[in-house]
Design a protein around this motif. Structure first.
Motif, PDB file in Angstrom:
ATOM      1  N   ALA A 233       0.836  -1.206   0.000  1.00 26.46           N
ATOM      2  CA  ALA A 233       0.000   0.000   0.000  1.00 26.46           C
ATOM      3  C   ALA A 233       0.864   1.247   0.000  1.00 26.46           C
ATOM      4  N   CYS A 234       1.986   1.203   0.689  1.00 24.87           N
ATOM      5  CA  CYS A 234       2.892   2.355   0.753  1.00 24.87           C
ATOM      6  C   CYS A 234       3.554   2.631  -0.598  1.00 24.87           C
ATOM      7  N   LEU A 235       3.852   1.588  -1.339  1.00 22.00           N
ATOM      8  CA  LEU A 235       4.531   1.745  -2.633  1.00 22.00           C
ATOM      9  C   LEU A 235       3.573   2.087  -3.766  1.00 22.00           C
ATOM     10  N   ALA A 236       2.270   1.906  -3.553  1.00 18.87           N
ATOM     11  CA  ALA A 236       1.285   2.066  -4.624  1.00 18.87           C
ATOM     12  C   ALA A 236       1.284   3.454  -5.279  1.00 18.87           C
ATOM     13  N   PRO A 237       1.351   4.565  -4.515  1.00 15.89           N
ATOM     14  CA  PRO A 237       1.355   5.877  -5.186  1.00 15.89           C
ATOM     15  C   PRO A 237       2.516   6.047  -6.160  1.00 15.89           C
ATOM     16  N   GLY A 238       3.714   5.652  -5.743  1.00 14.85           N
ATOM     17  CA  GLY A 238       4.874   5.770  -6.621  1.00 14.85           C
ATOM     18  C   GLY A 238       4.736   4.931  -7.875  1.00 14.85           C
ATOM     19  N   ILE A 239       4.163   3.727  -7.744  1.00 13.14           N
ATOM     20  CA  ILE A 239       3.930   2.876  -8.909  1.00 13.14           C
ATOM     21  C   ILE A 239       2.962   3.539  -9.872  1.00 13.14           C
ATOM     22  N   GLY A 240       1.906   4.157  -9.314  1.00 12.95           N
ATOM     23  CA  GLY A 240       0.926   4.843 -10.148  1.00 12.95           C
ATOM     24  C   GLY A 240       1.533   6.003 -10.915  1.00 12.95           C
ATOM     25  N   TRP A 241       2.354   6.817 -10.252  1.00 11.96           N
ATOM     26  CA  TRP A 241       2.979   7.950 -10.933  1.00 11.96           C
ATOM     27  C   TRP A 241       3.948   7.484 -12.018  1.00 11.96           C
ATOM     28  N   PHE A 242       4.668   6.395 -11.752  1.00 10.58           N
ATOM     29  CA  PHE A 242       5.592   5.862 -12.751  1.00 10.58           C
ATOM     30  C   PHE A 242       4.839   5.414 -14.000  1.00 10.58           C
ATOM     31  N   MET A 243       3.732   4.721 -13.809  1.00 13.65           N
ATOM     32  CA  MET A 243       2.933   4.287 -14.956  1.00 13.65           C
ATOM     33  C   MET A 243       2.393   5.473 -15.744  1.00 13.65           C
ATOM     34  N   ALA A 244       1.985   6.522 -15.043  1.00  8.95           N
ATOM     35  CA  ALA A 244       1.490   7.726 -15.718  1.00  8.95           C
ATOM     36  C   ALA A 244       2.600   8.376 -16.540  1.00  8.95           C
ATOM     37  N   ASP A 245       3.819   8.392 -16.007  1.00  8.38           N
ATOM     38  CA  ASP A 245       4.951   8.981 -16.723  1.00  8.38           C
ATOM     39  C   ASP A 245       5.214   8.273 -18.048  1.00  8.38           C
ATOM     40  N   LEU A 246       5.084   6.961 -18.051  1.00  4.86           N
ATOM     41  CA  LEU A 246       5.337   6.193 -19.264  1.00  4.86           C
ATOM     42  C   LEU A 246       4.423   6.632 -20.402  1.00  4.86           C
ATOM     43  N   PHE A 247       3.245   7.117 -20.054  1.00  2.00           N
ATOM     44  CA  PHE A 247       2.311   7.619 -21.061  1.00  2.00           C
ATOM     45  C   PHE A 247       2.502   9.109 -21.331  1.00  2.00           C
ATOM     46  N   LEU A 248       2.697   9.896 -20.274  1.00  2.00           N
ATOM     47  CA  LEU A 248       2.670  11.348 -20.402  1.00  2.00           C
ATOM     48  C   LEU A 248       3.838  11.912 -21.205  1.00  2.00           C
ATOM     49  N   ILE A 249       5.011  11.339 -21.057  1.00  2.00           N
ATOM     50  CA  ILE A 249       6.183  11.900 -21.748  1.00  2.00           C
ATOM     51  C   ILE A 249       6.018  11.851 -23.268  1.00  2.00           C
ATOM     52  N   PRO A 250       5.755  10.670 -23.863  1.00  2.00           N
ATOM     53  CA  PRO A 250       5.540  10.678 -25.322  1.00  2.00           C
ATOM     54  C   PRO A 250       4.274  11.423 -25.730  1.00  2.00           C
ATOM     55  N   ALA A 251       3.243  11.429 -24.852  1.00  2.00           N
ATOM     56  CA  ALA A 251       2.011  12.141 -25.188  1.00  2.00           C
ATOM     57  C   ALA A 251       2.259  13.643 -25.286  1.00  2.00           C
ATOM     58  N   PHE A 252       3.050  14.188 -24.380  1.00  2.00           N
ATOM     59  CA  PHE A 252       3.335  15.622 -24.432  1.00  2.00           C
ATOM     60  C   PHE A 252       4.078  15.981 -25.713  1.00  2.00           C
ATOM     61  N   VAL A 253       5.071  15.186 -26.060  1.00  2.00           N
ATOM     62  CA  VAL A 253       5.838  15.463 -27.285  1.00  2.00           C
ATOM     63  C   VAL A 253       4.918  15.481 -28.507  1.00  2.00           C
ATOM     64  N   ALA A 254       4.031  14.503 -28.589  1.00  2.00           N
ATOM     65  CA  ALA A 254       3.105  14.429 -29.728  1.00  2.00           C
ATOM     66  C   ALA A 254       2.136  15.603 -29.740  1.00  2.00           C
ATOM     67  N   CYS A 255       1.589  15.945 -28.562  1.00  2.00           N
ATOM     68  CA  CYS A 255       0.633  17.058 -28.473  1.00  2.00           C
ATOM     69  C   CYS A 255       1.290  18.385 -28.832  1.00  2.00           C
ATOM     70  N   PHE A 256       2.475  18.593 -28.320  1.00  2.00           N
ATOM     71  CA  PHE A 256       3.190  19.842 -28.578  1.00  2.00           C
ATOM     72  C   PHE A 256       3.465  20.004 -30.074  1.00  2.00           C
ATOM     73  N   ARG A 257       3.949  18.957 -30.697  1.00  2.00           N
ATOM     74  CA  ARG A 257       4.245  19.038 -32.133  1.00  2.00           C
ATOM     75  C   ARG A 257       2.981  19.272 -32.947  1.00  2.00           C
ATOM     76  N   LYS A 258       1.903  18.638 -32.567  1.00  2.00           N
ATOM     77  CA  LYS A 258       0.649  18.796 -33.304  1.00  2.00           C
ATOM     78  C   LYS A 258       0.127  20.226 -33.209  1.00  2.00           C
ATOM     79  N   ARG A 259       0.093  20.796 -31.997  1.00  7.48           N
ATOM     80  CA  ARG A 259      -0.422  22.145 -31.837  1.00  7.48           C
ATOM     81  C   ARG A 259       0.459  23.172 -32.540  1.00  7.48           C
ATOM     82  N   ARG A 260       1.747  23.008 -32.435  1.00  6.70           N
ATOM     83  CA  ARG A 260       2.638  23.966 -33.088  1.00  6.70           C
ATOM     84  C   ARG A 260       2.513  23.892 -34.600  1.00  6.70           C
ATOM     85  N   ALA A 261       2.396  22.671 -35.130  1.00  2.74           N
ATOM     86  CA  ALA A 261       2.235  22.507 -36.582  1.00  2.74           C
ATOM     87  C   ALA A 261       0.927  23.134 -37.052  1.00  2.74           C
TER      88      ALA A 261
END
Length: 462
Positions: free
Chosen positions: A415-443
């Motif tokens: 239970a103590c480790l669960a928040p960190g695991i959740g944030w790590f999983m979110a990072d795996l999605f958010l980093i490439p998602a931000f790059v794609a979103c940024f390029r799309k809006r700028r284009a």
């Protein structure tokens, strides 16, 4: 009193905007700290555990309110950055209509279900009455929560991050005296702590309204500004609902996780409750940066300043990493002493080890939260609301999965480790998602050219 974030030194602007919000969030957390300190040291560790066991349920509902109103503030920031005063006013007035409707619906649904939700979570029988008496009153105060969050979000969208803090400072002081009066003098127990919190937040919301009307000529509405406008309503909901659901989806994982902790018994529930009060202080700079990221990105997207958006994300990582390092050292050295805020020496002896485990795992895991807080709201600020929602879904899966499968097998440490695991999983999605979103809006912006005063219409998700 407005502040333009589309020009000037980026790290200086970010820190200048962030620091006041940190103090505001810190004083907001004082509500919970004072409640916990007075409840724990006056009514005992069982009462503290009862109040603490409502944390995930509290976040499920009030987190939705916070996310919703933060999302409503994004179009206001975009319109301000674009210099479109007329549309800005319509966003504000239509936000009022939506907040009233959503407040009525939430209270009609949540209040009758409060007891059933606590039972479903497996709240220990010895702590159930404390939990119900506290959280039911907090939910009665939903209108006060939405009032403050909506108005504070609008004020921040116009570049003023300081004024809402002044009102929270005053409200925090009133909350302290209210707790002492209602709990110790009138013997109202945990209900007194809840009423003091609700009253304090209502006062801060009223003060925000009075200040807005006196200090922001841009918000002096005319009759035509109060028209229900379909475009404004749809765009506000497109930004607000995903952010609100994002908070609530994450909280669902917390509810499942809390249910698993409840099954471990009152000692672990109380340990988690004491640790939670400390971690909610530690996480303040990270939660504060959500407001910075959304306002900064929203204004700069409205102005078409994409290079500043990218630099803002990079500086955000630097700033939050520095906070994380400092706080990790602090809780490692002072965590035991911080527990004395909420518990007597005798009670601490019962929960010290699991409470410290909870605090340290949460704080060290916030390394992964850095990217979540910087990038998620940057994506939201570029009007990719549904993609930001995915990050919350991944956090929910991680926390719920930990509660359902890992806690029964490995115990409290899972239970103590669960928040960190959740944030790590979110990072795996958010980093490439931000790059794609940024390029799309700028284009899109470069292809269609700057649209004077209304660039946010270009980015509205259809």
């Amino acid at each position: 009193m407005t502040r333009d974030l589309t020009k000037g030194n980026i790290p200086k602007l970010l820190l200048g905007f962030l620091i006041p919000i940190i103090f505001g969030k810190l004083f907001q957390q004082i509500y919970g700290v004072v409640d916990a300190a007075i409840v724990g040291r006056t009514l005992g560790v069982v009462a503290l555990g009862g109040v603490g066991s409502t944390g995930s349920l509290n976040f499920l509902i009030l987190g939705f309110c916070d996310g919703l109103t933060s999302g409503f503030a994004l179009p206001v920031a975009q319109a301000f950055g674009a210099g479109d005063v007329k549309q800005l006013r319509r966003y504000v007035t239509n936000s009022v209509y939506l907040c009233v409707i959503i407040t009525v619906v939430l209270m009609a649904v949540v209040l009758p279900l409060t007891g059933k939700l606590l039972t479903l979570m497996g709240t220990p029988a010895s702590q159930y009455d404390f939990a119900y008496n506290y959280i039911f009153i907090i939910f009665v105060g939903i209108p006060a929560t939405i009032l403050y969050n909506m108005l504070a979000g609008i004020i921040r969208s116009l570049g003023d991050s300081k004024t809402p803090i002044y009102f929270l400072v005053l409200a925090s002081v009133l909350n302290i005296f209210g707790d002492l009066l209602l709990i110790r003098t009138f013997g109202m127990g945990v209900a007194g702590a809840a009423w003091a919190t609700v009253a304090s937040q209502l006062i801060s919301g009223i003060l925000c309204y009075v200040y807005m009307m006196r200090r922001f000529p841009i918000l002096h509405m005319e009759k035509e500004d109060w028209k229900w406008e379909s475009f404004s309503v749809k765009y506000l909901l497109a930004n607000g609902l995903p952010m609100g659901f994002q908070f609530s989806i994450t909280a669902i994982g917390g509810v499942v996780l809390q249910s698993a902790i409840n099954a471990l018994g009152p000692v672990y529930v109380s340990a988690q409750a004491a640790g939670h009060r400390i971690t909610m202080l530690v996480i303040v700079p990270f939660n504060a940066y959500l407001n910075v990221s959304s306002t900064f990105t929203g204004q700069n997207m409205g102005a078409g300043e994409f290079d500043r958006i990218k630099k803002g994300v990079l500086w955000g990582h630097v700033i939050l990493t520095c906070f994380w390092l400092a706080e990790s050292v602090a809780v490692t050295l002072l965590g035991d002493r911080m527990l004395l805020l909420f518990l007597t020496e005798e009670d601490i002896a019962l929960v010290r080890e699991p409470a410290m485990l909870s605090i340290l795992c949460f704080t060290y895991g916030m390394f992964f939260l850095t990217t979540v807080q910087v990038v998620r709201l940057a994506i939201q600020g570029m009007s990719f609301s549904r993609l930001a929602l995915v990050a919350g879904l991944l956090e929910m899966i991680a926390r719920a999965g930990s509660g359902l499968f890992l806690v029964p097998r490995f115990g409290f440490i899972a239970a103590c480790l669960a928040p960190g695991i959740g944030w790590f999983m979110a990072d795996l999605f958010l980093i490439p998602a931000f790059v794609a979103c940024f390029r799309k809006r700028r284009a899109e912006y470069e292809a269609k050219g700057a649209i004077s005063c209304k660039p946010y219409r270009l980015y509205t998700e259809q």
